[in-house]
Design a protein around this motif. Structure first.
Motif, PDB file in Angstrom:
ATOM      1  N   GLU A  46       0.984  -1.548  -0.569  1.00 22.21           N
ATOM      2  CA  GLU A  46      -0.541  -0.035  -0.150  1.00 22.21           C
ATOM      3  C   GLU A  46       1.146   1.551  -0.335  1.00 22.21           C
ATOM      4  O   GLU A  46       0.686   2.531  -0.713  1.00 22.21           O
ATOM      5  CB  GLU A  46      -1.377  -0.267   1.413  1.00 22.21           C
ATOM      6  CG  GLU A  46      -1.998  -1.117   1.140  1.00 22.21           C
ATOM      7  CD  GLU A  46      -2.974  -0.364  -0.315  1.00 22.21           C
ATOM      8  OE1 GLU A  46      -3.733   1.155  -0.212  1.00 22.21           O
ATOM      9  OE2 GLU A  46      -3.326  -1.738  -0.859  1.00 22.21           O
ATOM     10  N   ARG A  47       1.950   0.800   0.284  1.00 20.63           N
ATOM     11  CA  ARG A  47       2.975   1.891   0.585  1.00 20.63           C
ATOM     12  C   ARG A  47       3.325   2.863  -0.600  1.00 20.63           C
ATOM     13  O   ARG A  47       3.719   3.869  -1.305  1.00 20.63           O
ATOM     14  CB  ARG A  47       4.293   2.054   1.379  1.00 20.63           C
ATOM     15  CG  ARG A  47       5.264   2.612   1.618  1.00 20.63           C
ATOM     16  CD  ARG A  47       5.558   4.673   2.744  1.00 20.63           C
ATOM     17  NE  ARG A  47       6.826   4.373   2.137  1.00 20.63           N
ATOM     18  CZ  ARG A  47       6.792   5.723   1.820  1.00 20.63           C
ATOM     19  NH1 ARG A  47       5.966   6.096   1.435  1.00 20.63           N
ATOM     20  NH2 ARG A  47       8.631   5.874   2.543  1.00 20.63           N
ATOM     21  N   LEU A  48       3.048   1.577  -1.940  1.00 17.38           N
ATOM     22  CA  LEU A  48       3.445   2.572  -3.218  1.00 17.38           C
ATOM     23  C   LEU A  48       2.396   2.878  -3.352  1.00 17.38           C
ATOM     24  O   LEU A  48       3.105   4.309  -4.678  1.00 17.38           O
ATOM     25  CB  LEU A  48       3.774   0.951  -4.569  1.00 17.38           C
ATOM     26  CG  LEU A  48       4.635   0.188  -4.119  1.00 17.38           C
ATOM     27  CD1 LEU A  48       4.295  -1.514  -4.905  1.00 17.38           C
ATOM     28  CD2 LEU A  48       6.001   0.104  -4.323  1.00 17.38           C
ATOM     29  N   GLY A  49       1.748   3.110  -3.046  1.00 19.87           N
ATOM     30  CA  GLY A  49       0.017   3.997  -3.846  1.00 19.87           C
ATOM     31  C   GLY A  49       1.121   5.627  -3.459  1.00 19.87           C
ATOM     32  O   GLY A  49       1.175   6.776  -3.951  1.00 19.87           O
ATOM     33  N   ASP A  50       1.823   5.891  -2.058  1.00 20.32           N
ATOM     34  CA  ASP A  50       2.579   6.906  -1.768  1.00 20.32           C
ATOM     35  C   ASP A  50       3.141   7.308  -2.779  1.00 20.32           C
ATOM     36  O   ASP A  50       3.496   8.978  -3.489  1.00 20.32           O
ATOM     37  CB  ASP A  50       3.257   7.166  -0.512  1.00 20.32           C
ATOM     38  CG  ASP A  50       3.036   6.680   0.765  1.00 20.32           C
ATOM     39  OD1 ASP A  50       1.370   7.084   0.394  1.00 20.32           O
ATOM     40  OD2 ASP A  50       3.357   6.471   1.328  1.00 20.32           O
ATOM     41  N   ALA A  51       3.820   6.980  -3.917  1.00 23.08           N
ATOM     42  CA  ALA A  51       4.363   7.507  -5.401  1.00 23.08           C
ATOM     43  C   ALA A  51       3.880   7.849  -6.021  1.00 23.08           C
ATOM     44  O   ALA A  51       3.939   9.376  -6.710  1.00 23.08           O
ATOM     45  CB  ALA A  51       4.666   6.185  -5.656  1.00 23.08           C
ATOM     46  N   ASP A  52       2.485   8.462  -5.674  1.00 21.38           N
ATOM     47  CA  ASP A  52       1.372   8.631  -7.207  1.00 21.38           C
ATOM     48  C   ASP A  52       1.208   9.547  -6.904  1.00 21.38           C
ATOM     49  O   ASP A  52       0.658  10.537  -7.818  1.00 21.38           O
ATOM     50  CB  ASP A  52      -0.234   7.913  -6.866  1.00 21.38           C
ATOM     51  CG  ASP A  52      -0.445   6.406  -7.400  1.00 21.38           C
ATOM     52  OD1 ASP A  52       1.110   5.862  -8.356  1.00 21.38           O
ATOM     53  OD2 ASP A  52      -0.793   5.809  -7.095  1.00 21.38           O
ATOM     54  N   HIS A  53       1.490  10.420  -5.114  1.00 21.76           N
ATOM     55  CA  HIS A  53       1.517  11.556  -5.346  1.00 21.76           C
ATOM     56  C   HIS A  53       2.303  12.795  -5.485  1.00 21.76           C
ATOM     57  O   HIS A  53       2.880  13.523  -4.575  1.00 21.76           O
ATOM     58  CB  HIS A  53       0.713  11.863  -4.017  1.00 21.76           C
ATOM     59  CG  HIS A  53      -0.528  11.070  -4.554  1.00 21.76           C
ATOM     60  ND1 HIS A  53      -1.540  11.514  -4.932  1.00 21.76           N
ATOM     61  CD2 HIS A  53      -0.593  10.435  -3.155  1.00 21.76           C
ATOM     62  CE1 HIS A  53      -2.333  10.764  -4.684  1.00 21.76           C
ATOM     63  NE2 HIS A  53      -1.986  10.255  -3.420  1.00 21.76           N
ATOM     64  N   LEU A  54       3.856  11.983  -5.630  1.00 24.80           N
ATOM     65  CA  LEU A  54       5.053  12.872  -5.812  1.00 24.80           C
ATOM     66  C   LEU A  54       5.373  12.708  -7.005  1.00 24.80           C
ATOM     67  O   LEU A  54       4.960  11.992  -8.512  1.00 24.80           O
ATOM     68  CB  LEU A  54       5.957  11.621  -5.084  1.00 24.80           C
ATOM     69  CG  LEU A  54       5.898  11.378  -3.382  1.00 24.80           C
ATOM     70  CD1 LEU A  54       6.833  10.660  -2.792  1.00 24.80           C
ATOM     71  CD2 LEU A  54       5.896  12.367  -2.834  1.00 24.80           C
ATOM     72  N   ALA A  55       6.317  13.981  -7.449  1.00 25.50           N
ATOM     73  CA  ALA A  55       7.294  14.335  -8.303  1.00 25.50           C
ATOM     74  C   ALA A  55       7.731  12.796  -8.889  1.00 25.50           C
ATOM     75  O   ALA A  55       9.065  12.020  -7.712  1.00 25.50           O
ATOM     76  CB  ALA A  55       7.908  14.978  -8.543  1.00 25.50           C
ATOM     77  N   THR A  56       8.426  12.746  -9.401  1.00 26.77           N
ATOM     78  CA  THR A  56       8.929  10.955 -10.313  1.00 26.77           C
ATOM     79  C   THR A  56      10.465  11.149  -9.473  1.00 26.77           C
ATOM     80  O   THR A  56      10.991  10.297  -8.560  1.00 26.77           O
ATOM     81  CB  THR A  56       9.209  11.096 -11.822  1.00 26.77           C
ATOM     82  OG1 THR A  56       8.721  11.648 -12.472  1.00 26.77           O
ATOM     83  CG2 THR A  56      10.310  10.167 -12.025  1.00 26.77           C
ATOM     84  N   ASP A  57      11.381  12.410  -8.987  1.00 27.14           N
ATOM     85  CA  ASP A  57      12.306  12.192  -8.218  1.00 27.14           C
ATOM     86  C   ASP A  57      11.932  11.879  -7.571  1.00 27.14           C
ATOM     87  O   ASP A  57      13.082  11.204  -5.872  1.00 27.14           O
ATOM     88  CB  ASP A  57      12.748  13.119  -8.103  1.00 27.14           C
ATOM     89  CG  ASP A  57      12.631  14.806  -7.495  1.00 27.14           C
ATOM     90  OD1 ASP A  57      11.308  14.451  -7.845  1.00 27.14           O
ATOM     91  OD2 ASP A  57      12.902  15.598  -7.345  1.00 27.14           O
ATOM     92  N   GLY A  58      10.819  12.157  -6.254  1.00 27.49           N
ATOM     93  CA  GLY A  58      10.507  11.245  -4.455  1.00 27.49           C
ATOM     94  C   GLY A  58      10.237   9.707  -4.727  1.00 27.49           C
ATOM     95  O   GLY A  58      10.352   9.334  -4.551  1.00 27.49           O
ATOM     96  N   HIS A  59      10.499   9.218  -5.892  1.00 28.32           N
ATOM     97  CA  HIS A  59       9.506   7.907  -5.985  1.00 28.32           C
ATOM     98  C   HIS A  59      10.520   6.462  -5.649  1.00 28.32           C
ATOM     99  O   HIS A  59      10.451   5.420  -5.324  1.00 28.32           O
ATOM    100  CB  HIS A  59       9.627   7.210  -7.500  1.00 28.32           C
ATOM    101  CG  HIS A  59       8.361   7.665  -8.034  1.00 28.32           C
ATOM    102  ND1 HIS A  59       7.207   6.792  -9.249  1.00 28.32           N
ATOM    103  CD2 HIS A  59       7.379   8.930  -7.812  1.00 28.32           C
ATOM    104  CE1 HIS A  59       6.380   7.927  -9.286  1.00 28.32           C
ATOM    105  NE2 HIS A  59       6.128   9.202  -8.754  1.00 28.32           N
TER     106      HIS A  59
END
Length: 103
Positions: A46-59
């Motif tokens: 579920e933590r992977l969903g946090d990447a949806d709200h970040l710019a690419t460099d935050g992934h």
């Protein structure tokens, strides 16, 4: 008489204009995450969903965190004590009786 359409006031024009597409803006990947039944693993997925709200460099930070958590969960499976090994029914230091009866 004029056939022209009267112009809208500037405030009205701005409200009807759709926001510009910004390819650098975060956008959800909408990758489905199927529950595994293991609460710890599911929380990491579920933590992977946090990447949806970040710019690419935050992934990268999110992916590394999830990878670390999943690796730790797998390592914990290896560390759990299993059932005790069965004790041998014979003394391995003594030869089998069949070896002593060779001709």
């Amino acid at each position: 008489m004029s056939d022209s359409v009267p112009e809208a006031p500037p405030e009205q024009e701005r409200s009807e204009v759709e926001p510009e597409y910004d390819p650098a803006a975060p956008a959800p990947l909408d990758v489905p995450r199927t529950p595994t039944g293991n609460a710890e693993v599911d929380a990491h997925l579920e933590r992977l969903g946090d990447a949806d709200h970040l710019a690419t460099d935050g992934h990268v930070e999110v992916y590394e965190d999830v990878h670390r958590g999943l690796r730790d969960a797998l390592t914990a499976l290896d560390a759990r004590p299993g059932p005790p090994a069965p004790s041998p029914s014979y003394d391995p230091r003594t030869p089998s009786p069949s070896y002593g009866n060779r001709s």
